[in-house]
Design a protein around this motif. Structure first.
Motif, PDB file in Angstrom:
ATOM      1  N   GLY A  57       0.805  -1.230   0.000  1.00  0.00           N
ATOM      2  CA  GLY A  57       0.000   0.000   0.000  1.00  0.00           C
ATOM      3  C   GLY A  57       0.829   1.266   0.000  1.00  0.00           C
ATOM      4  N   GLN A  58       0.384   2.256   0.776  1.00  0.00           N
ATOM      5  CA  GLN A  58       1.055   3.561   0.752  1.00  0.00           C
ATOM      6  C   GLN A  58       2.434   3.515   1.399  1.00  0.00           C
ATOM      7  OE1 GLN A  58      -0.662   6.607   3.175  1.00  0.00           O
ATOM      8  NE2 GLN A  58      -1.610   5.196   4.612  1.00  0.00           N
ATOM      9  N   ALA A  59       2.726   2.455   2.151  1.00  0.00           N
ATOM     10  CA  ALA A  59       4.038   2.336   2.785  1.00  0.00           C
ATOM     11  C   ALA A  59       5.148   2.269   1.747  1.00  0.00           C
ATOM     12  CB  ALA A  59       4.082   1.103   3.688  1.00  0.00           C
ATOM     13  N   VAL A  60       4.847   1.731   0.551  1.00  0.00           N
ATOM     14  CA  VAL A  60       5.855   1.610  -0.496  1.00  0.00           C
ATOM     15  C   VAL A  60       6.395   2.992  -0.854  1.00  0.00           C
ATOM     16  CG1 VAL A  60       6.249   0.873  -2.881  1.00  0.00           C
ATOM     17  CG2 VAL A  60       4.748  -0.479  -1.400  1.00  0.00           C
ATOM     18  N   LYS A  61       5.481   3.925  -1.086  1.00  0.00           N
ATOM     19  CA  LYS A  61       5.868   5.272  -1.472  1.00  0.00           C
ATOM     20  C   LYS A  61       6.540   6.009  -0.301  1.00  0.00           C
ATOM     21  CE  LYS A  61       4.054   8.697  -4.594  1.00  0.00           C
ATOM     22  NZ  LYS A  61       2.885   9.417  -5.039  1.00  0.00           N
ATOM     23  N   GLN A  62       5.967   5.851   0.895  1.00  0.00           N
ATOM     24  CA  GLN A  62       6.516   6.517   2.075  1.00  0.00           C
ATOM     25  C   GLN A  62       7.949   6.061   2.327  1.00  0.00           C
ATOM     26  OE1 GLN A  62       3.395   5.175   4.678  1.00  0.00           O
ATOM     27  NE2 GLN A  62       2.368   7.160   4.712  1.00  0.00           N
ATOM     28  N   TYR A  63       8.182   4.782   2.137  1.00  0.00           N
ATOM     29  CA  TYR A  63       9.505   4.205   2.348  1.00  0.00           C
ATOM     30  C   TYR A  63      10.490   4.773   1.324  1.00  0.00           C
ATOM     31  CZ  TYR A  63      13.154   0.622   2.514  1.00  0.00           C
ATOM     32  OH  TYR A  63      14.343  -0.041   2.599  1.00  0.00           O
ATOM     33  N   ASP A  64      10.065   4.843   0.064  1.00  0.00           N
ATOM     34  CA  ASP A  64      10.929   5.397  -0.988  1.00  0.00           C
ATOM     35  C   ASP A  64      11.351   6.820  -0.659  1.00  0.00           C
ATOM     36  OD1 ASP A  64      11.074   3.148  -2.509  1.00  0.00           O
ATOM     37  OD2 ASP A  64       9.432   3.693  -3.859  1.00  0.00           O
ATOM     38  N   THR A  65      10.402   7.621  -0.142  1.00  0.00           N
ATOM     39  CA  THR A  65      10.707   8.998   0.234  1.00  0.00           C
ATOM     40  C   THR A  65      11.716   9.028   1.376  1.00  0.00           C
ATOM     41  OG1 THR A  65       8.414   9.487  -0.313  1.00  0.00           O
ATOM     42  CG2 THR A  65       9.637  11.202   0.841  1.00  0.00           C
ATOM     43  N   MET A  66      11.505   8.145   2.371  1.00  0.00           N
ATOM     44  CA  MET A  66      12.390   8.129   3.532  1.00  0.00           C
ATOM     45  C   MET A  66      13.803   7.714   3.164  1.00  0.00           C
ATOM     46  SD  MET A  66       9.731   6.409   6.230  1.00  0.00           S
ATOM     47  CE  MET A  66      10.650   6.437   7.755  1.00  0.00           C
ATOM     48  N   LEU A  67      13.914   6.835   2.165  1.00  0.00           N
ATOM     49  CA  LEU A  67      15.234   6.304   1.829  1.00  0.00           C
ATOM     50  C   LEU A  67      15.918   7.027   0.665  1.00  0.00           C
ATOM     51  CD1 LEU A  67      15.251   3.933   3.855  1.00  0.00           C
ATOM     52  CD2 LEU A  67      16.153   2.533   1.994  1.00  0.00           C
ATOM     53  N   ALA A  68      15.219   8.037   0.113  1.00  0.00           N
ATOM     54  CA  ALA A  68      15.749   8.703  -1.081  1.00  0.00           C
ATOM     55  C   ALA A  68      17.163   9.236  -0.866  1.00  0.00           C
ATOM     56  CB  ALA A  68      14.811   9.832  -1.501  1.00  0.00           C
ATOM     57  N   GLY A  69      17.382   9.902   0.267  1.00  0.00           N
ATOM     58  CA  GLY A  69      18.688  10.500   0.542  1.00  0.00           C
ATOM     59  C   GLY A  69      19.789   9.464   0.628  1.00  0.00           C
ATOM     60  N   ILE A  70      19.472   8.357   1.295  1.00  0.00           N
ATOM     61  CA  ILE A  70      20.475   7.306   1.474  1.00  0.00           C
ATOM     62  C   ILE A  70      20.807   6.635   0.141  1.00  0.00           C
ATOM     63  CG2 ILE A  70      20.787   5.006   2.483  1.00  0.00           C
ATOM     64  CD1 ILE A  70      19.069   6.339   4.882  1.00  0.00           C
ATOM     65  N   ARG A  71      19.769   6.430  -0.680  1.00  0.00           N
ATOM     66  CA  ARG A  71      20.009   5.804  -1.985  1.00  0.00           C
ATOM     67  C   ARG A  71      20.845   6.712  -2.885  1.00  0.00           C
ATOM     68  NH1 ARG A  71      13.996   3.377  -2.514  1.00  0.00           N
ATOM     69  NH2 ARG A  71      14.415   1.276  -1.754  1.00  0.00           N
ATOM     70  N   ARG A  72      20.638   8.051  -2.712  1.00  0.00           N
ATOM     71  CA  ARG A  72      21.340   9.018  -3.560  1.00  0.00           C
ATOM     72  C   ARG A  72      22.816   9.115  -3.147  1.00  0.00           C
ATOM     73  NH1 ARG A  72      18.760  13.871  -2.247  1.00  0.00           N
ATOM     74  NH2 ARG A  72      20.392  14.001  -0.666  1.00  0.00           N
ATOM     75  N   ASP A  73      23.038   9.296  -1.820  1.00  0.00           N
ATOM     76  CA  ASP A  73      24.402   9.548  -1.351  1.00  0.00           C
ATOM     77  C   ASP A  73      25.135   8.276  -0.936  1.00  0.00           C
ATOM     78  OD1 ASP A  73      23.671  12.180  -1.689  1.00  0.00           O
ATOM     79  OD2 ASP A  73      23.057  12.422   0.407  1.00  0.00           O
ATOM     80  N   GLY A  74      24.387   7.193  -0.740  1.00  0.00           N
ATOM     81  CA  GLY A  74      24.965   5.950  -0.238  1.00  0.00           C
ATOM     82  C   GLY A  74      26.189   5.469  -1.003  1.00  0.00           C
ATOM     83  N   PRO A  75      26.057   5.271  -2.316  1.00  0.00           N
ATOM     84  CA  PRO A  75      27.190   4.716  -3.068  1.00  0.00           C
ATOM     85  C   PRO A  75      28.439   5.591  -3.012  1.00  0.00           C
ATOM     86  CG  PRO A  75      25.156   4.546  -4.328  1.00  0.00           C
ATOM     87  CD  PRO A  75      24.842   5.374  -3.118  1.00  0.00           C
ATOM     88  N   SER A  76      28.282   6.930  -3.178  1.00  0.00           N
ATOM     89  CA  SER A  76      29.469   7.782  -3.222  1.00  0.00           C
ATOM     90  C   SER A  76      30.131   7.886  -1.844  1.00  0.00           C
ATOM     91  CB  SER A  76      29.101   9.169  -3.754  1.00  0.00           C
ATOM     92  OG  SER A  76      28.186   9.780  -2.856  1.00  0.00           O
ATOM     93  N   GLN A  77      29.330   7.787  -0.761  1.00  0.00           N
ATOM     94  CA  GLN A  77      29.911   7.902   0.583  1.00  0.00           C
ATOM     95  C   GLN A  77      30.176   6.548   1.222  1.00  0.00           C
ATOM     96  OE1 GLN A  77      27.505  10.496   3.021  1.00  0.00           O
ATOM     97  NE2 GLN A  77      27.438  12.099   1.476  1.00  0.00           N
ATOM     98  N   LYS A  78      29.910   5.503   0.473  1.00  0.00           N
ATOM     99  CA  LYS A  78      30.074   4.130   0.979  1.00  0.00           C
ATOM    100  C   LYS A  78      29.362   3.968   2.333  1.00  0.00           C
ATOM    101  CE  LYS A  78      34.249   2.966  -1.504  1.00  0.00           C
ATOM    102  NZ  LYS A  78      35.706   3.071  -1.521  1.00  0.00           N
ATOM    103  N   LEU A  79      28.099   4.320   2.337  1.00  0.00           N
ATOM    104  CA  LEU A  79      27.316   4.318   3.574  1.00  0.00           C
ATOM    105  C   LEU A  79      26.924   2.921   4.013  1.00  0.00           C
ATOM    106  CD1 LEU A  79      24.704   7.238   3.418  1.00  0.00           C
ATOM    107  CD2 LEU A  79      26.618   6.972   4.991  1.00  0.00           C
ATOM    108  N   VAL A  80      26.986   2.726   5.338  1.00  0.00           N
ATOM    109  CA  VAL A  80      26.415   1.526   5.935  1.00  0.00           C
ATOM    110  C   VAL A  80      25.485   1.990   7.048  1.00  0.00           C
ATOM    111  CG1 VAL A  80      26.843  -0.627   7.167  1.00  0.00           C
ATOM    112  CG2 VAL A  80      28.440   0.128   5.401  1.00  0.00           C
ATOM    113  N   LEU A  81      24.209   1.693   6.876  1.00  0.00           N
ATOM    114  CA  LEU A  81      23.211   2.106   7.866  1.00  0.00           C
ATOM    115  C   LEU A  81      22.703   0.857   8.580  1.00  0.00           C
ATOM    116  CD1 LEU A  81      21.329   4.494   8.865  1.00  0.00           C
ATOM    117  CD2 LEU A  81      19.721   3.733   7.127  1.00  0.00           C
ATOM    118  N   THR A  82      22.794   0.873   9.912  1.00  0.00           N
ATOM    119  CA  THR A  82      22.323  -0.276  10.689  1.00  0.00           C
ATOM    120  C   THR A  82      21.240   0.173  11.647  1.00  0.00           C
ATOM    121  OG1 THR A  82      24.636  -0.951  10.663  1.00  0.00           O
ATOM    122  CG2 THR A  82      23.133  -2.291  11.992  1.00  0.00           C
ATOM    123  N   THR A  83      20.099  -0.448  11.562  1.00  0.00           N
ATOM    124  CA  THR A  83      18.982  -0.069  12.418  1.00  0.00           C
ATOM    125  C   THR A  83      18.605  -1.214  13.346  1.00  0.00           C
ATOM    126  OG1 THR A  83      18.075   1.532  10.857  1.00  0.00           O
ATOM    127  CG2 THR A  83      16.539   0.571  12.422  1.00  0.00           C
TER     128      THR A  83
END
Lengths: 171, 165
Positions: free
Chosen positions: A83-109
Motif C-alpha cells: 500500500g502507501q508504505a511503499v511510497k513513504q519508504y521510498d521517500t524516507m530512503l531517497a537520501g540514502i540511496r542518492r548519497d549511499g554509493p558515493s559515501q560508501k554508507l552503511v546504515l544499521t537499524t
C-alpha cells in the motif's frame, strides 16, 4: 369462552423466555463491541507477540542499508511493504540511496522497543523505537541517532506487512 | 398444534440458555477487563509522563505538586527527596517547559500484581523567560506504572538513550 390452560401457559413461557434470550444476546453484543474489547493488543498475547516480532524484524531489515549491496534492502522492501508504505519508504530512503554509493554508507537499524497500540483482526498499529547508526566508508565517521516510528501493519497469509509508515521525529 | 407449541418452548429455552451463557462469559471476560485496564494505563500514564516533563518556573510549587500527584513508590520518594534542589534549579533556569506525548503504547500489563509498562515519545517545548525563541526537545521514555488505591501512577520513568555501541 374458555382458553385451554396448557397451550396458553406454553405460549406465555415461550414469549418470556424468548425475550429474555434476545435481551441477553443484545447485551452480549454491546459488551463485546466496546472499543476496549475490540482492541486485542496485549489481550491476545500470542498475536501481539507475533506482530511485534515480525514488524520489528521488518524494520531492522528495511532501515539497514549497505552501499556494497543495496539491492538486498530493495528486495526486502518488495515483500515487507504494501500500500502507501511503499511510497513513504521510498521517500524516507531517497537520501540514502542518492548519497549511499558515493559515501560508501552503511546504515544499521535496531528496534530497541516495540509496542502494539491496537490489534483488530488482521490489522495492527505499532510504535517502534529505533537506534540507527550510519557509518561512512569514505570519511570513517559514524553517527548514532534515535528515532520513533508509528507503523500500520496488515496480516496476509500468516505474515505481517507494513502498510503505513509515520516518522515521529528522533531524539 | 400442541406439538408445535412445545417445540417453540424448547427452542426458546435453548436460546435463553445459550445467550445467557454468552452474556455471562462477556461479563466476566478477562480480555475485556484487560482491554479496559490497558486503555486506562495508556491514557493516565501518557498524561503523567507529560506532567513530569512540564514546568512553569514562575509557579514551581504547583509544578512540583503535579509531579508528586503523578507518581508513586520509588519515583515519588525520589521526587520528594530532590524537591528542594529541583525547585532551586527550576527558579534559576527561568524556563517554561510544556510537554506533549506524541505517541505512546502499553508494552505489558499484569492485572493481578497491578503493574504495567509503557513507552512514550515526548515533545517538550522550552520557552526561556528572557524572550528567546522556544526550542523543541524530543525524548523517548519507558515508564513503569503501579495501581494504587487512587488509580494508576508512575513508579519509574527512564529516558531511553541512543545506545552507543
Amino acid at each position: 369462552m374458555r382458553i385451554p390452560r396448557l397451550p396458553a401457559l406454553l405460549a406465555a413461557a415461550t414469549i418470556v423466555l424468548g425475550s429474555g434470550a434476545a435481551w441477553a444476546h443484545a447485551e452480549t453484543g454491546k459488551l463485546n463491541s466496546t472499543p476496549a474489547a475490540r482492541n486485542a493488543a496485549l489481550a491476545n498475547g500470542a498475536r501481539t507477540a507475533e506482530v511485534k516480532g515480525q514488524i520489528s524484524e521488518a524494520a531492522n531489515t528495511l532501515f539497514s542499508y549497505n552501499a556494497a549491496a543495496p539491492t538486498k534492502t530493495d528486495q526486502a522492501a518488495k515483500t515487507l511493504l504494501t500500500g502507501q508504505a511503499v511510497k513513504q519508504y521510498d521517500t524516507m530512503l531517497a537520501g540514502i540511496r542518492r548519497d549511499g554509493p558515493s559515501q560508501k554508507l552503511v546504515l544499521t537499524t535496531t528496534v530497541t522497543d516495540a509496542a502494539v497500540r491496537t490489534l483488530q483482526d488482521d490489522r495492527a498499529r505499532l510504535l517502534l523505537f529505533l537506534d540507527q547508526r550510519s557509518a561512512s566508508g569514505t570519511t570513517g565517521k559514524t553517527t548514532d541517532v534515535g528515532a520513533v516510528l508509528a507503523v500500520d501493519a496488515v496480516r496476509r497469509n500468516a505474515h505481517w506487512q507494513i502498510s503505513a509508515l509515520d516518522p515521529l521525529g528522533g531524539s | 398444534m400442541r406439538w408445535t407449541a412445545r417445540v417453540l418452548l424448547a427452542l426458546a429455552l435453548v436460546f435463553l440458555g445459550w445467550s445467557g451463557w454468552s452474556l455471562y462469559q462477556a461479563y466476566r471476560s478477562p480480555l475485556g477487563d484487560l482491554g479496559k485496564d490497558r486503555d486506562t494505563v495508556l491514557k493516565v500514564g501518557s498524561a503523567q509522563v507529560a506532567a513530569l516533563n512540564s514546568m512553569d518556573w514562575t509557579r514551581p510549587d504547583d509544578g512540583l505538586k503535579r509531579w508528586q500527584d503523578a507518581s508513586t513508590g520509588p519515583l515519588r520518594d525520589q521526587l520528594q527527596r530532590e524537591a528542594p534542589a529541583d525547585k532551586q534549579k527550576i527558579v534559576q533556569g527561568r524556563m517554561a517547559a510544556d510537554a506533549t506525548v506524541d505517541a505512546a503504547a502499553v508494552t505489558s500489563l499484569d492485572a493481578r500484581s497491578g503493574t504495567a509498562r509503557l513507552v512514550a515519545a515526548v515533545r517538550i517545548t522550552l520557552t526561556p523567560s528572557a524572550g528567546g525563541a522556544p526550542t523543541v526537545q524530543r525524548k523517548r521514555y519507558e515508564a513503569g506504572l503501579a495501581r494504587t488505591p487512587a488509580g494508576w501512577r508512575l513508579q519509574s520513568l527512564t529516558v531511553i538513550p541512543v545506545s552507543a555501541r
